[in-house]
Design a protein around this motif. Structure first.
Motif, PDB file in Angstrom:
ATOM      1  N   ASN A  88       6.546  -4.919  -7.151  1.00 56.37           N
ATOM      2  CA  ASN A  88       5.941  -4.249  -5.995  1.00 56.37           C
ATOM      3  C   ASN A  88       7.004  -3.458  -5.220  1.00 56.37           C
TER       4      ASN A  88
ATOM      5  N   TYR B 135       0.806  -1.224   0.000  1.00 50.28           N
ATOM      6  CA  TYR B 135       0.000   0.000   0.000  1.00 50.28           C
ATOM      7  C   TYR B 135       0.837   1.271   0.000  1.00 50.28           C
TER       8      TYR B 135
ATOM      9  N   LEU C 121      -7.330  -5.086  -7.332  1.00 45.47           N
ATOM     10  CA  LEU C 121      -6.634  -6.019  -6.448  1.00 45.47           C
ATOM     11  C   LEU C 121      -6.963  -7.441  -6.891  1.00 45.47           C
TER      12      LEU C 121
ATOM     13  N   ILE D 284      -6.759   0.984  -8.991  1.00 44.94           N
ATOM     14  CA  ILE D 284      -5.957  -0.232  -8.833  1.00 44.94           C
ATOM     15  C   ILE D 284      -6.908  -1.388  -8.598  1.00 44.94           C
TER      16      ILE D 284
ATOM     17  N   GLN E 204      -2.829  -5.188  -9.245  1.00 49.01           N
ATOM     18  CA  GLN E 204      -1.837  -5.488  -8.214  1.00 49.01           C
ATOM     19  C   GLN E 204      -2.135  -6.829  -7.547  1.00 49.01           C
TER      20      GLN E 204
ATOM     21  N   ALA F  51       0.851   1.261  -3.823  1.00 51.07           N
ATOM     22  CA  ALA F  51      -0.434   1.734  -4.337  1.00 51.07           C
ATOM     23  C   ALA F  51      -0.523   3.252  -4.258  1.00 51.07           C
TER      24      ALA F  51
ATOM     25  N   THR G 214      -2.851  -7.456  -0.797  1.00 52.12           N
ATOM     26  CA  THR G 214      -4.070  -7.649  -1.587  1.00 52.12           C
ATOM     27  C   THR G 214      -4.926  -8.766  -1.003  1.00 52.12           C
TER      28      THR G 214
END
Length: 233
Positions: free
Chosen positions: A76, A27, A43, A41, A93, A30, A99
């Protein structure tokens, strides 16, 4: 405010309000994606689901944990993503914990996803909504990740209006197992600046709200994302 701090395996019932914490790194990544211009985004449930979504929407940006892999556009890592331009793009993502945690509480009436970089905006939204009971989902290490627990406790303090100094919470996160693994190069797909970027408090002025849209769990910023130029400084 009644607060609970639970790992993903401890979620035996759907909470009314959930704040899903993944500091290192889902996050944080994100938030950087939104700051770099991403519109939303998605998930994903699994790497295969992420690739299937990418196949149906070739213009989407697919992102995963670990080393680069065929079909994925990015990893990531906030250190790597901060130089991307994502204006108007949709990001897909899939990460090991973050997630998964959001999808585990997708039936909650309010789902926020957070790290230190959006801490105050997240706390502010909880205050604005007048939330009486909040479940913080500590995603890392089955609920034992020190960086996630520290961030959750900091946001909880801020959400209740208590004046909380971020310093001791950030220090705990900096001494976490995840920080050591990222710094030591144990985790693939890492950038040397990832830990520092994950520990920036209130880098961005928006919260991140996840809702179900057309059978997908979709994360969007709530508030005004910093522009890509602002984020790069």
């Amino acid at each position: 405010m009644d607060t609970r701090f639970l790992g993903i395996p401890e979620l035996t019932e759907t909470p009314s309000v959930a704040v899903v914490i993944d500091v290192m790194r889902a996050y944080t990544v994100a938030a950087w994606a939104f700051a770099r211009g991403a519109e939303k985004i998605v998930l994903a449930e699994s790497p295969n689901d992420a690739l299937a979504l990418k196949a149906r929407h070739p213009d989407w940006v697919a992102l995963k944990d670990g080393a680069p892999a065929p079909g994925f556009d990015a990893v990531n890592s906030p250190g790597q993503l901060r130089s991307a331009y994502l204006g108007g793009r949709t990001v897909v993502q899939k990460t090991t914990a973050g997630t998964v945690g959001a999808l585990a509480v997708k039936e909650a009436s309010l789902v926020l996803c957070a790290g230190f970089v959006v801490a105050e905006a997240t706390a502010g939204l909880l205050r604005q909504r007048g939330c009486d009971a909040v479940t913080f989902v500590v995603t890392g290490e089955d609920g034992r990740a020190e960086e996630d627990l520290a961030c959750a406790q900091y946001i909880a303090r801020r959400a209740t209006g208590a004046g909380a100094d971020a310093t001791p919470f950030v220090r705990r996160a900096a001494q976490s197992r995840a920080a050591a693994e990222l710094t030591g190069g144990i985790r693939e797909g890492a950038h040397r600046d990832d830990v520092a970027l994950c520990l920036e408090v209130d880098r961005f002025p928006f919260a991140m709200v996840a809702t179900q849209e057309d059978a997908l769990m979709v994360l969007r910023p709530r508030g005004a994302p910093a522009s890509a130029d602002e984020a790069s400084h």
